[in-house]
Design an enzyme around this catalytic site. Structure first.
Site, PDB file in Angstrom:
ATOM      1  N   ARG A   1       3.624   7.486   0.989  1.00  0.00           N
ATOM      2  CA  ARG A   1       2.633   7.048   1.958  1.00  0.00           C
ATOM      3  C   ARG A   1       2.158   5.639   1.617  1.00  0.00           C
ATOM      4  O   ARG A   1       1.933   5.327   0.453  1.00  0.00           O
ATOM      5  CB  ARG A   1       1.432   7.990   1.953  1.00  0.00           C
ATOM      6  CG  ARG A   1       0.324   7.548   2.892  1.00  0.00           C
ATOM      7  CD  ARG A   1      -0.819   8.541   2.944  1.00  0.00           C
ATOM      8  NE  ARG A   1      -1.570   8.623   1.696  1.00  0.00           N
ATOM      9  CZ  ARG A   1      -2.413   7.700   1.256  1.00  0.00           C
ATOM     10  NH1 ARG A   1      -2.610   6.589   1.933  1.00  0.00           N
ATOM     11  NH2 ARG A   1      -3.066   7.867   0.113  1.00  0.00           N
TER      12      ARG A   1
ATOM     13  N   GLY B   1     -12.949  17.431   6.133  1.00  0.00           N
ATOM     14  CA  GLY B   1     -12.613  16.043   5.827  1.00  0.00           C
ATOM     15  C   GLY B   1     -12.370  15.282   7.117  1.00  0.00           C
ATOM     16  O   GLY B   1     -12.780  15.726   8.201  1.00  0.00           O
TER      17      GLY B   1
ATOM     18  N   SER C   1      -9.373   1.086  -5.816  1.00  0.00           N
ATOM     19  CA  SER C   1      -8.672   0.771  -4.585  1.00  0.00           C
ATOM     20  C   SER C   1      -7.474  -0.125  -4.818  1.00  0.00           C
ATOM     21  O   SER C   1      -7.508  -1.079  -5.588  1.00  0.00           O
ATOM     22  CB  SER C   1      -9.613   0.078  -3.612  1.00  0.00           C
ATOM     23  OG  SER C   1      -8.851  -0.431  -2.548  1.00  0.00           O
TER      24      SER C   1
ATOM     25  N   ARG D   1       3.390   1.823  -3.353  1.00  0.00           N
ATOM     26  CA  ARG D   1       2.817   2.547  -4.482  1.00  0.00           C
ATOM     27  C   ARG D   1       3.855   3.159  -5.405  1.00  0.00           C
ATOM     28  O   ARG D   1       3.739   3.067  -6.625  1.00  0.00           O
ATOM     29  CB  ARG D   1       1.904   3.654  -3.951  1.00  0.00           C
ATOM     30  CG  ARG D   1       0.678   3.080  -3.317  1.00  0.00           C
ATOM     31  CD  ARG D   1      -0.187   4.159  -2.736  1.00  0.00           C
ATOM     32  NE  ARG D   1      -1.434   3.542  -2.270  1.00  0.00           N
ATOM     33  CZ  ARG D   1      -2.374   4.189  -1.606  1.00  0.00           C
ATOM     34  NH1 ARG D   1      -2.222   5.467  -1.334  1.00  0.00           N
ATOM     35  NH2 ARG D   1      -3.463   3.573  -1.235  1.00  0.00           N
TER      36      ARG D   1
ATOM     37  N   GLY E   1     -12.034  23.279   6.652  1.00  0.00           N
ATOM     38  CA  GLY E   1     -12.085  21.957   6.027  1.00  0.00           C
ATOM     39  C   GLY E   1     -12.832  20.970   6.914  1.00  0.00           C
ATOM     40  O   GLY E   1     -12.738  21.007   8.142  1.00  0.00           O
TER      41      GLY E   1
ATOM     42  N   GLU F   1      -3.691  15.653   5.367  1.00  0.00           N
ATOM     43  CA  GLU F   1      -2.855  15.711   4.174  1.00  0.00           C
ATOM     44  C   GLU F   1      -2.219  17.091   4.000  1.00  0.00           C
ATOM     45  O   GLU F   1      -1.190  17.234   3.333  1.00  0.00           O
ATOM     46  CB  GLU F   1      -3.688  15.343   2.934  1.00  0.00           C
ATOM     47  CG  GLU F   1      -2.841  15.116   1.690  1.00  0.00           C
ATOM     48  CD  GLU F   1      -3.667  14.727   0.459  1.00  0.00           C
ATOM     49  OE1 GLU F   1      -4.879  14.475   0.605  1.00  0.00           O
ATOM     50  OE2 GLU F   1      -3.096  14.683  -0.644  1.00  0.00           O
TER      51      GLU F   1
ATOM     52  N   HIS G   1      -0.375   7.175  -7.751  1.00  0.00           N
ATOM     53  CA  HIS G   1      -1.039   5.926  -7.375  1.00  0.00           C
ATOM     54  C   HIS G   1      -1.076   4.961  -8.549  1.00  0.00           C
ATOM     55  O   HIS G   1      -1.465   5.337  -9.647  1.00  0.00           O
ATOM     56  CB  HIS G   1      -2.462   6.234  -6.903  1.00  0.00           C
ATOM     57  CG  HIS G   1      -3.094   5.104  -6.158  1.00  0.00           C
ATOM     58  ND1 HIS G   1      -3.451   3.946  -6.782  1.00  0.00           N
ATOM     59  CD2 HIS G   1      -3.411   4.966  -4.858  1.00  0.00           C
ATOM     60  CE1 HIS G   1      -3.979   3.127  -5.873  1.00  0.00           C
ATOM     61  NE2 HIS G   1      -3.957   3.727  -4.704  1.00  0.00           N
TER      62      HIS G   1
ATOM     63  N   ALA H   1      -9.728  14.861   8.935  1.00  0.00           N
ATOM     64  CA  ALA H   1      -8.971  15.602   9.940  1.00  0.00           C
ATOM     65  C   ALA H   1      -9.793  16.761  10.497  1.00  0.00           C
ATOM     66  O   ALA H   1      -9.916  16.932  11.709  1.00  0.00           O
ATOM     67  CB  ALA H   1      -7.663  16.099   9.350  1.00  0.00           C
ATOM     68  N   GLY H   2     -10.378  17.541   9.608  1.00  0.00           N
ATOM     69  CA  GLY H   2     -11.104  18.735  10.042  1.00  0.00           C
ATOM     70  C   GLY H   2     -12.336  18.401  10.867  1.00  0.00           C
ATOM     71  O   GLY H   2     -12.563  18.971  11.943  1.00  0.00           O
TER      72      GLY H   2
END
Lengths: 223, 256, 637
Positions: free
Chosen positions: C436, C43, C285, C331, C41, C426, C267, C45-46
């Site tokens: 979150r 993204g 957003s 949310r 991945g 995630e 969301h 993080a990756g």
């Protein structure tokens, strides 16, 4: 000097060369037009101007040589870019929507350029060769008469006008394009540059094209 | 539903990179005008799948116009007839019942076809790998507010940084040139203080890589800007040229 | 029996991470290049993990199913990223960010992890600015902040409404730099289909080359999964079309525990559904809630257009119910309020499945120019999709599945219960508890990748004696055979239904019964229905094409096969958790005013599920301890 040639050979370098030579030619056209407009002053004025140039022949030759080099660079580089760019898309689109995302002037630079090149050859044959390499009238400094005869031919005049219009296409894109290539594109000034380009183009087209029309329709009868 | 459409699609199909491709005609029925273009292709593909036929391969992911995966030249225009959107944001309400729609892949030597409408855009990554970054390791950096950046500079940088790397600029350019893509990245870093130390090196490395990869040259038709889903301006190309000349004239690195 | 040890360092909460970093073993710089790490991945993080580890000197191989690492779905995050910088001096601090995040997660996350997240948040902003990420600035040149749901301070850094894109491109550029330097081997168009576990530790992966269909082996000393969330189990979600659970699910099948799978976030500000042909939902957003006011019709069944409804007949639901936080309520709470109103027939538009998000007041107060600057592109996007002009008609919004707080179980070091298998972003369960907060996903992804894994992986590598493992190890072969069999099976069923058709049905079950509000009856039905659907899938799906080339139908089928197992686990987990908390709302457990009723006595645990066979799991519990913040009723009133 390796870096220099590598830079000129890069995609941006080649653009740059196109733009620099193009701008030189834009300037040359202004001088050329001023010269041509002396035709409106009648045979005496025009012939005197040309005769005076004969007087400084060595200098004229040097300028001509520089011009030739610029032309060759512009043409050679243009052809080379065209070939390379063709190779960048070996398979084209079935449906091409280019007319909706770009203007005709920019898309047809190679075509207009090629036609202008052919015109240039004919043009040099008609005038430069006649003026310089022996023509009975030239020997008598009757340059005006050479022009009048050439433009007295309706076919030649029409082709000349068409070529000048195509030159206009070429110039209209070339003018602002050169500024873009030099990196002088800025929100404030670029719209002005584009307008200047258009004005320049219109002056050049009307200026050059008016001469054959003048000779054909107004002066032709007096020949 | 009333208002739904029937359409004829002429889609480029090509089994793999080396196969000979050609257009295949499909008919799709009962498409809602509120559906997106890609949803319309989903419907076609489901019809094919249920018959056990190979669905049309096309690339897509976020379907909200930001990932840059979707492509397609639709009736001769990258990302379709509307300005400043990606194909996934194109809705069928912009077509009419009975329309014939031609769908082609991006076409460029530097973007070879993998299958049907899927092309390989790795060349863009290679350009970034050549210099599209600021060399900073993780950690050991100053406080984020230590260097002030004017609002004007940050706006210019963000305008350029909005590029999604979809390749529409290359697809639209008659020379398949990647100048808009490269210039966007060069511009982003050229106007930011953090980008200054590598300014000359970056532009030279990226242009060199771009040329190696077989993209064409820019001839200032500005088709790229017109088709860019993010409206990246060709002023960035002007800046790229400027940066390149500057680098060549001022940097003492004769190897670049 | 698996024993869960979260390995939270001892000591005061402020010192845990610092002490831990000191106590960890270090790898000799010269030896780092002898360690191979696989990252799945690209993204936030990756990409950040891969870049940071490569900078340290490890040999990193990165796989992604995309054509380019820049496509990962982190790119779609719009609003911003939180940090405790306290630049506006409005009372923010690491402690407050810690408090807000833990409370926002309804006290179902670990204190230690959340504190560390808040602690490193500031470094993330510094790092990104140094990379050239163009965060919004004030006229004086300083960074600008905005506020987000669940917080009373302005701590969100943003770049127009393309913050995720800019952060991802920052991480992507760091990754690309290492690729250019030869420290990262970037391998695109590969989908991880199996985890290779040798002697109990993760030692590699098996992946399908999506262009040639070839199954390839990759061996390493550690494997890092950063493969995102699983909201696509709902079919319609804000996730990208290719987002899937396959990587973490295959790891789960190999022994990694799946924690809190039922914690999913719906969301509140998405564009409502247009009809049956819809393939995904588009998020707008949450920052819109800074200036937009949410309202519904006071009278159920009111057919008037929004402009014709006078103030007195509008119900500003969030402002009325939560006067302190108003339209910036978290949310889960906002989503549920919208659903309640719509269920009561007060919803907006023809379908009634929407609430209004009205900017008329904000435009009047701030002027069109300011609103345009803040939300211009969101307004454009809305108009593009709905063909309605939000400058004139209030927007219609509706909740949609967006983020999954659950994921693979990891300890404080972000390592799963399988040694050598790390899970970031995630894909893990660690920091957000049951809900979150906005602008925290980007923070967590980058915290994990830039500032946690580079330290913790060294501790593992330095402290472990490794046997040499090459890709010709029999375990790789075994994994490959299993994958080949599954592929062959999928291609040979030749049934009557498409993968998408079955996926859509799964999504409906999940949305109706394992969605915003859940109850015992519905969950039990869902478990049965999913199990039946899974059976049908394996008998009646039609996957055309071959295994030997680019076959998107086959890719999708493999992913849906995994969703069909995961969906059931989500329902099982939701059924087990007999309380309401955060995104998990059990109708049986609520206060009289409809607020979620947590059961701290019995459910202050992480539910970590061990895979036994499809449809069968064993539950392991990690008790959560709160030393610093005693759980209170989460009130935003």
């Amino acid at each position: 000097m390796g870096w220099f040639f590598r830079a000129l050979n890069s995609s941006i370098g080649k653009k740059f060369l196109m733009a620099v030579t193009g701008v030189c030619l834009l300037l040359f056209l202004i001088i050329h037009l001023i010269n041509n407009l002396t035709l409106y002053g009648g045979p005496e004025l025009f012939d005197t101007v040309v005769k005076n140039l004969e007087g400084i022949k060595p200098l004229v030759r040097v300028v001509e040589l520089v011009l030739v080099i610029i032309f060759i660079l512009h043409i050679f580089n243009g052809v080379r870019l065209w070939i390379e760019n063709k190779k960048a898309r070996p398979v084209g689109y079935k449906i091409n929507g280019a007319s909706e995302n770009s203007d005709v002037f920019s898309r047809t630079m190679f075509v207009t350029g090629s036609i202008i090149f052919i015109f240039l050859v004919v043009h040099i044959r008609t005038f430069w060769v006649s003026f310089n390499l022996g023509h009975p009238l030239a020997d008598e400094h009757q340059y005006y008469q050479i022009v009048a005869e050439a433009f007295g031919d309706p076919i030649y005049s029409i082709l000349y006008v068409v070529a000048v219009i195509l030159l206009g296409f070429h110039l209209n894109h070339g003018f602002q394009s050169a500024f873009q290539t030099f990196g002088w594109n800025n929100k404030k000034y670029f719209p002005i540059i584009e307008k200047l380009g258009l004005i320049y183009t219109i002056i050049m087209v009307i200026g050059f094209a008016s001469i054959p029309i003048y000779f054909l329709f107004f002066y032709g009868g007096n020949l | 539903m009333s208002g739904n459409m029937n359409l004829t699609l002429k889609i480029w199909r090509q089994a793999n990179a080396n196969a000979v491709g050609g257009f295949v005609t499909f008919n799709v029925k009962n498409i809602s005008p509120d559906s997106s273009f890609l949803e319309m292709l989903d419907i076609l593909n489901e019809e094919l799948e249920v018959k056990g036929l190979d669905p049309v391969a096309f690339e897509h992911d976020c379907r909200e116009g930001i990932c840059g995966a979707c492509s397609l030249v639709i009736n001769g225009r990258p990302h379709g007839p509307l300005d400043k959107i990606t194909t996934c944001q194109l809705h069928m309400r912009h077509f009419k019942d009975g329309d014939t729609i031609w769908i082609e892949p991006w076409r460029a030597k530097a973007f070879p076809i993998i299958k049907d409408l899927v092309v390989d855009r790795t060349s863009f990554d290679k350009i970034i790998q050549a210099g599209g970054f600021i060399s900073v390791d993780t950690g050991g950096v100053p406080d984020a507010n230590a260097i002030l950046i004017s609002k004007e500079a940050i706006e210019t940088a963000t305008d350029a940084a909005a590029c999604i790397g979809c390749g529409a600029c290359v697809a639209a350019c008659k020379n398949a040139s990647a100048m808009l893509f490269v210039s966007a990245k060069v511009s982003q870093f050229a106007v930011l203080p953090q980008g200054q130390p590598e300014r000359y090196q970056r532009v030279q490395a990226m242009v060199k890589k771009m040329d190696e990869l077989g993209f064409g040259s820019c001839t200032n038709t500005y088709a790229c800007e017109a088709e860019c889903p993010k409206g990246i301006s060709v002023r960035n190309i002007a800046r790229l040229n400027r940066e390149y000349f500057n680098a060549k004239l001022k940097s003492e690195n004769v190897e670049a | 029996m698996i024993k869960l040890n979260a390995k939270i360092p001892k000591g005061a909460i402020e010192d845990k991470w610092t002490n831990h970093r000191f106590n960890m073993k270090l790898v000799n710089p010269a030896n780092k290049r002898k360690y191979d790490v696989i990252v799945i991945g690209t993204g936030l993080a990756g990409a950040s993990a891969a870049a940071s580890m490569a900078e340290l000197g490890y040999n990193v191989t990165v796989l992604t199913y995309h054509d380019s690492p820049r496509r990962a779905h982190s790119i779609a995050a719009q609003g911003g990223i939180n940090a405790a910088k306290n630049y506006p001096t409005d009372g923010d601090s690491i402690k407050r960010l810690f408090y807000d995040t833990l409370k926002g997660g309804d006290y179902r996350a670990r204190e230690g992890n959340v504190y560390r997240l808040a602690e490193v948040s500031n470094s993330i902003i510094d790092q990104c600015v140094a990379q050239g990420v163009p965060f919004a600035r004030e006229y004086g040149g300083h960074l600008d902040n905005r506020s987000f749901g669940g917080a009373l301070v302005s701590r969100t850094f943003y770049s127009r409404s393309i913050t995720g894109q800019q952060l991802l491109l920052g991480a992507y550029s760091a990754l690309s730099r290492q690729v250019g330097l030869g420290k990262i081997k970037m391998i695109t168009r590969r989908e991880m289909l199996g985890l290779v576990v040798i002697d109990g530790a993760a030692r590699g992966v098996v992946a399908r080359n999506l262009v040639t269909g070839e199954i390839e082996n990759y061996a390493a000393h550690a494997v890092v999964l950063a493969t995102g969330g699983y909201s696509r189990v709902f079919f319609l979600s804000t996730n990208a079309m290719n987002c899937n659970t396959t990587a973490i699910w295959r790891a789960h099948r190999k022994g990694a525990l799946f924690a809190n799978p039922c914690f999913t976030q719906i969301h509140p500000t998405c564009i409502p559904l247009h009809g049956e042909q819809q393939s995904k939902l588009t998020l707008m957003s949450e920052s819109l809630r800074n200036d937009g006011r949410i309202w519904v019709k006071l009278k159920p069944g009111d057919k008037r257009k929004p402009g014709e409804i006078p103030e007195s007949e509008r119900d500003y639901i969030l402002e009325r119910k939560y006067p302190t936080y108003g339209n910036l309520a978290p949310r889960d709470i906002s989503s549920r309020a919208a659903k309640e109103a719509c269920d009561a027939g007060k919803g907006a538009g023809e379908t009634g499945q929407a609430v209004y998000l009205d900017f008329a007041d904000a435009i009047k107060r701030l002027g069109k120019k300011v609103i345009e600057e803040r939300y211009g592109n969101l307004f454009e996007m809305y108009e593009l999709i709905t063909a309605e002009n939000p400058w004139e008609v209030p927007m219609r919004i509706y909740p949609a599945p967006h983020y999954t707080m659950g994921g693979l179980w990891v300890d404080y070091n972000l390592m799963s219960n399988v040694p050598g298998l790390y899970v970031l972003g995630e894909a893990n369960f660690s920091d957000h508890g049951a809900n979150r907060l906005g602008a925290s996903a980007l923070m967590q992804g980058l915290a994990d990748g830039y500032f946690v894994i580079p330290y913790t992986i060294g501790d593992y590598l330095a402290g472990t004696k490794f046997q040499a493992v090459k890709t010709d190890h029999p375990e790789f072969q075994k994994e490959k055979v299993a994958i080949d069999e599954m592929t062959k099976k999928l291609l040979s069923i030749k049934g009557k239904r498409t993968t998408d058709d079955i996926h859509r049905q799964l999504g409906r079950i999940m949305w109706n019964k394992v969605g915003m509000a859940r109850n015992e009856k519905g969950l039990k039905e869902a478990i049965q229905e999913i199990s039946d659907l899974r059976e049908e899938f394996w008998k009646n799906v039609n996957v055309p094409g071959s295994a030997e080339d680019l076959n998107q139908a086959l890719e999708r089928a493999g992913r849906v096969a995994d969703f069909l197992e995961l969906g059931e686990l989500m329902a099982v987990d939701a059924l087990d958790r007999k309380e309401s908390c955060g995104g998990h709302f059990r109708e049986e457990f609520q206060y009289e005013d409809g607020e979620a009723k947590r059961d701290d006595e019995n459910y202050t645990y992480v539910a970590a599920w061990e895979f036994k066979s499809p449809g069968e799991w064993a539950l392991h519990k990690e008790q959560l301890e709160f030393e610093y913040l005693k759980p209170t009723v989460r009130s935003y009133k």
